[in-house]
Design a protein around this motif. Structure first.
Motif, PDB file in Angstrom:
ATOM      1  N   GLU A  30       0.792  -1.227  -0.069  1.00 15.29           N
ATOM      2  CA  GLU A  30      -0.079  -0.154  -0.057  1.00 15.29           C
ATOM      3  C   GLU A  30       0.989   1.247  -0.006  1.00 15.29           C
ATOM      4  OE1 GLU A  30      -1.609   3.327   0.540  1.00 15.29           O
ATOM      5  OE2 GLU A  30      -0.556   2.624   2.569  1.00 15.29           O
ATOM      6  N   ASP A  31       1.095   1.857  -0.924  1.00 20.10           N
ATOM      7  CA  ASP A  31       2.102   2.906  -1.299  1.00 20.10           C
ATOM      8  C   ASP A  31       1.382   4.461  -1.295  1.00 20.10           C
ATOM      9  OD1 ASP A  31       1.345   2.524  -3.948  1.00 20.10           O
ATOM     10  OD2 ASP A  31       3.481   1.715  -4.488  1.00 20.10           O
ATOM     11  N   THR A  32       0.256   4.453  -1.259  1.00 17.93           N
ATOM     12  CA  THR A  32      -0.426   5.982  -1.453  1.00 17.93           C
ATOM     13  C   THR A  32      -0.539   6.774  -0.108  1.00 17.93           C
ATOM     14  OG1 THR A  32      -2.660   4.952  -1.368  1.00 17.93           O
ATOM     15  CG2 THR A  32      -1.528   5.029  -3.596  1.00 17.93           C
ATOM     16  N   SER A  33      -0.504   6.042   1.007  1.00 15.25           N
ATOM     17  CA  SER A  33      -0.807   6.774   2.253  1.00 15.25           C
ATOM     18  C   SER A  33       0.215   7.720   2.635  1.00 15.25           C
ATOM     19  CB  SER A  33      -1.120   5.578   3.419  1.00 15.25           C
ATOM     20  OG  SER A  33      -0.060   5.122   3.435  1.00 15.25           O
ATOM     21  N   VAL A  34      -0.237   8.855   3.269  1.00 16.87           N
ATOM     22  CA  VAL A  34       0.719   9.835   3.759  1.00 16.87           C
ATOM     23  C   VAL A  34       0.733   9.972   5.249  1.00 16.87           C
ATOM     24  CG1 VAL A  34       0.998  10.832   1.559  1.00 16.87           C
ATOM     25  CG2 VAL A  34      -0.860  11.803   2.895  1.00 16.87           C
ATOM     26  N   SER A  35      -0.399   9.245   6.095  1.00 12.58           N
ATOM     27  CA  SER A  35      -0.613   9.327   7.358  1.00 12.58           C
ATOM     28  C   SER A  35      -0.859   8.136   8.064  1.00 12.58           C
ATOM     29  CB  SER A  35      -1.673  10.298   7.626  1.00 12.58           C
ATOM     30  OG  SER A  35      -3.145   9.917   7.446  1.00 12.58           O
ATOM     31  N   THR A  36      -0.588   7.978   9.193  1.00 10.30           N
ATOM     32  CA  THR A  36      -1.018   6.614  10.123  1.00 10.30           C
ATOM     33  C   THR A  36      -2.697   6.406   9.652  1.00 10.30           C
ATOM     34  OG1 THR A  36       0.407   6.943  11.724  1.00 10.30           O
ATOM     35  CG2 THR A  36      -1.142   5.449  12.197  1.00 10.30           C
ATOM     36  N   ARG A  37      -3.368   7.331   9.770  1.00 11.05           N
ATOM     37  CA  ARG A  37      -4.818   6.890   9.484  1.00 11.05           C
ATOM     38  C   ARG A  37      -4.907   6.225   8.169  1.00 11.05           C
ATOM     39  NH1 ARG A  37      -9.539   7.307  11.829  1.00 11.05           N
ATOM     40  NH2 ARG A  37      -8.943   8.493  13.562  1.00 11.05           N
ATOM     41  N   GLU A  38      -4.404   6.967   7.118  1.00 11.85           N
ATOM     42  CA  GLU A  38      -4.508   6.563   5.637  1.00 11.85           C
ATOM     43  C   GLU A  38      -3.806   5.213   5.512  1.00 11.85           C
ATOM     44  OE1 GLU A  38      -3.046   9.098   2.699  1.00 11.85           O
ATOM     45  OE2 GLU A  38      -4.614  10.624   3.144  1.00 11.85           O
ATOM     46  N   ASN A  39      -2.690   4.983   6.343  1.00 13.11           N
ATOM     47  CA  ASN A  39      -2.212   3.545   6.129  1.00 13.11           C
ATOM     48  C   ASN A  39      -2.948   2.392   6.636  1.00 13.11           C
ATOM     49  OD1 ASN A  39       1.150   4.917   7.729  1.00 13.11           O
ATOM     50  ND2 ASN A  39       0.737   4.507   5.752  1.00 13.11           N
ATOM     51  N   LEU A  40      -3.747   2.693   7.846  1.00 13.33           N
ATOM     52  CA  LEU A  40      -4.672   1.704   8.259  1.00 13.33           C
ATOM     53  C   LEU A  40      -5.937   1.423   7.762  1.00 13.33           C
ATOM     54  CD1 LEU A  40      -3.665   2.518  11.951  1.00 13.33           C
ATOM     55  CD2 LEU A  40      -3.318   0.174  11.067  1.00 13.33           C
ATOM     56  N   ALA A  41      -6.284   2.668   7.146  1.00 12.04           N
ATOM     57  CA  ALA A  41      -7.729   2.694   6.261  1.00 12.04           C
ATOM     58  C   ALA A  41      -7.386   1.645   4.966  1.00 12.04           C
ATOM     59  CB  ALA A  41      -8.219   4.028   6.034  1.00 12.04           C
ATOM     60  N   ASN A  42      -6.335   2.171   4.317  1.00  8.98           N
ATOM     61  CA  ASN A  42      -6.029   1.509   3.050  1.00  8.98           C
ATOM     62  C   ASN A  42      -5.493  -0.153   3.250  1.00  8.98           C
ATOM     63  OD1 ASN A  42      -6.562   3.665   1.942  1.00  8.98           O
ATOM     64  ND2 ASN A  42      -4.247   4.409   1.665  1.00  8.98           N
ATOM     65  N   ALA A  43      -4.868  -0.283   4.484  1.00  8.95           N
ATOM     66  CA  ALA A  43      -4.462  -1.445   4.747  1.00  8.95           C
ATOM     67  C   ALA A  43      -5.842  -2.394   4.995  1.00  8.95           C
ATOM     68  CB  ALA A  43      -3.662  -1.753   5.984  1.00  8.95           C
ATOM     69  N   LYS A  44      -7.024  -2.023   5.695  1.00  6.89           N
ATOM     70  CA  LYS A  44      -7.993  -2.423   5.990  1.00  6.89           C
ATOM     71  C   LYS A  44      -8.873  -2.957   4.608  1.00  6.89           C
ATOM     72  CE  LYS A  44     -12.573  -2.197   8.412  1.00  6.89           C
ATOM     73  NZ  LYS A  44     -13.332  -1.440   9.242  1.00  6.89           N
ATOM     74  N   ALA A  45      -8.747  -2.026   3.741  1.00  2.00           N
ATOM     75  CA  ALA A  45      -9.409  -2.462   2.236  1.00  2.00           C
ATOM     76  C   ALA A  45      -8.468  -3.602   1.770  1.00  2.00           C
ATOM     77  CB  ALA A  45      -9.175  -1.156   1.440  1.00  2.00           C
ATOM     78  N   ILE A  46      -7.217  -3.659   2.012  1.00  4.66           N
ATOM     79  CA  ILE A  46      -6.758  -4.901   1.471  1.00  4.66           C
ATOM     80  C   ILE A  46      -7.267  -5.973   2.199  1.00  4.66           C
ATOM     81  CG2 ILE A  46      -4.371  -5.982   1.163  1.00  4.66           C
ATOM     82  CD1 ILE A  46      -3.096  -3.069   0.732  1.00  4.66           C
ATOM     83  N   LEU A  47      -7.083  -5.999   3.597  1.00  4.38           N
ATOM     84  CA  LEU A  47      -7.762  -6.957   4.271  1.00  4.38           C
ATOM     85  C   LEU A  47      -9.134  -7.431   3.923  1.00  4.38           C
ATOM     86  CD1 LEU A  47      -6.630  -5.851   7.866  1.00  4.38           C
ATOM     87  CD2 LEU A  47      -5.513  -7.673   6.624  1.00  4.38           C
ATOM     88  N   GLU A  48     -10.056  -6.433   3.533  1.00  6.53           N
ATOM     89  CA  GLU A  48     -11.449  -6.814   2.972  1.00  6.53           C
ATOM     90  C   GLU A  48     -11.046  -7.546   1.589  1.00  6.53           C
ATOM     91  OE1 GLU A  48     -13.012  -3.017   3.048  1.00  6.53           O
ATOM     92  OE2 GLU A  48     -13.915  -3.371   5.234  1.00  6.53           O
ATOM     93  N   ARG A  49     -10.518  -7.010   0.824  1.00  5.55           N
ATOM     94  CA  ARG A  49     -10.391  -7.718  -0.752  1.00  5.55           C
ATOM     95  C   ARG A  49      -9.924  -8.868  -0.282  1.00  5.55           C
ATOM     96  NH1 ARG A  49      -6.053  -4.355  -3.246  1.00  5.55           N
ATOM     97  NH2 ARG A  49      -4.797  -6.237  -2.720  1.00  5.55           N
ATOM     98  N   GLU A  50      -8.812  -9.080   0.232  1.00  6.85           N
ATOM     99  CA  GLU A  50      -8.330 -10.458   0.270  1.00  6.85           C
ATOM    100  C   GLU A  50      -8.590 -11.530   1.250  1.00  6.85           C
ATOM    101  OE1 GLU A  50      -5.794 -11.433  -1.895  1.00  6.85           O
ATOM    102  OE2 GLU A  50      -5.893  -9.295  -2.771  1.00  6.85           O
ATOM    103  N   GLU A  51      -9.944 -10.975   2.030  1.00  7.74           N
ATOM    104  CA  GLU A  51     -10.481 -11.588   2.989  1.00  7.74           C
ATOM    105  C   GLU A  51      -9.614 -12.565   4.082  1.00  7.74           C
ATOM    106  OE1 GLU A  51     -12.934 -14.649   1.020  1.00  7.74           O
ATOM    107  OE2 GLU A  51     -14.387 -12.933   0.102  1.00  7.74           O
TER     108      GLU A  51
END
Length: 115
Positions: free
Chosen positions: A36-57
């Motif tokens: 996940e290489d688009t985030s610029v803050s901890t909140r974005e890191n975690l929100a974007n990581a959560k999207a990956i977790l959802e997508r990959e189940e």
């Protein structure tokens, strides 16, 4: 593994790319690393990581690896994003700790006041 972090203006590669290369050198298979290489803050890191977790189940329990000074705020933000979490602290150079701790106290205060 999900590695997070964007690329600063003065950086040759993103934080996520740097971590990917490090993990691969340490023997982690490329297929096990999500970047996940688009985030610029901890909140974005975690929100974007959560999207990956959802997508990959992959579920919503994570272990956050970050500097020890940053663990508490990262935990609060992860919880706010709907992630249960554990922590592993990375080492911080001793000479950086004072300024990082002050910055982190301000970040915690801002989180508590504004979310």
């Amino acid at each position: 593994m999900i590695v997070c972090g964007g690329q600063g203006k003065d950086e040759e590669i993103s934080e996520a790319q740097c971590m990917t290369e490090y993990l691969e050198r340490k023997g982690i298979a490329k297929e096990r690393i999500f970047r996940e290489d688009t985030s610029v803050s901890t909140r974005e890191n975690l929100a974007n990581a959560k999207a990956i977790l959802e997508r990959e189940e992959l579920g919503f329990h994570v272990t956050i690896v970050t500097d020890s000074f940053h663990q508490y705020r990262a935990h609060l933000i992860a919880k706010d994003c709907g992630l249960t979490n554990d922590a592993v602290s990375a080492k911080t150079a001793w000479y950086l700790a004072p300024s990082y701790w002050v910055r982190e106290w301000m970040g915690i205060l801002a989180f508590l006041l504004f979310g």
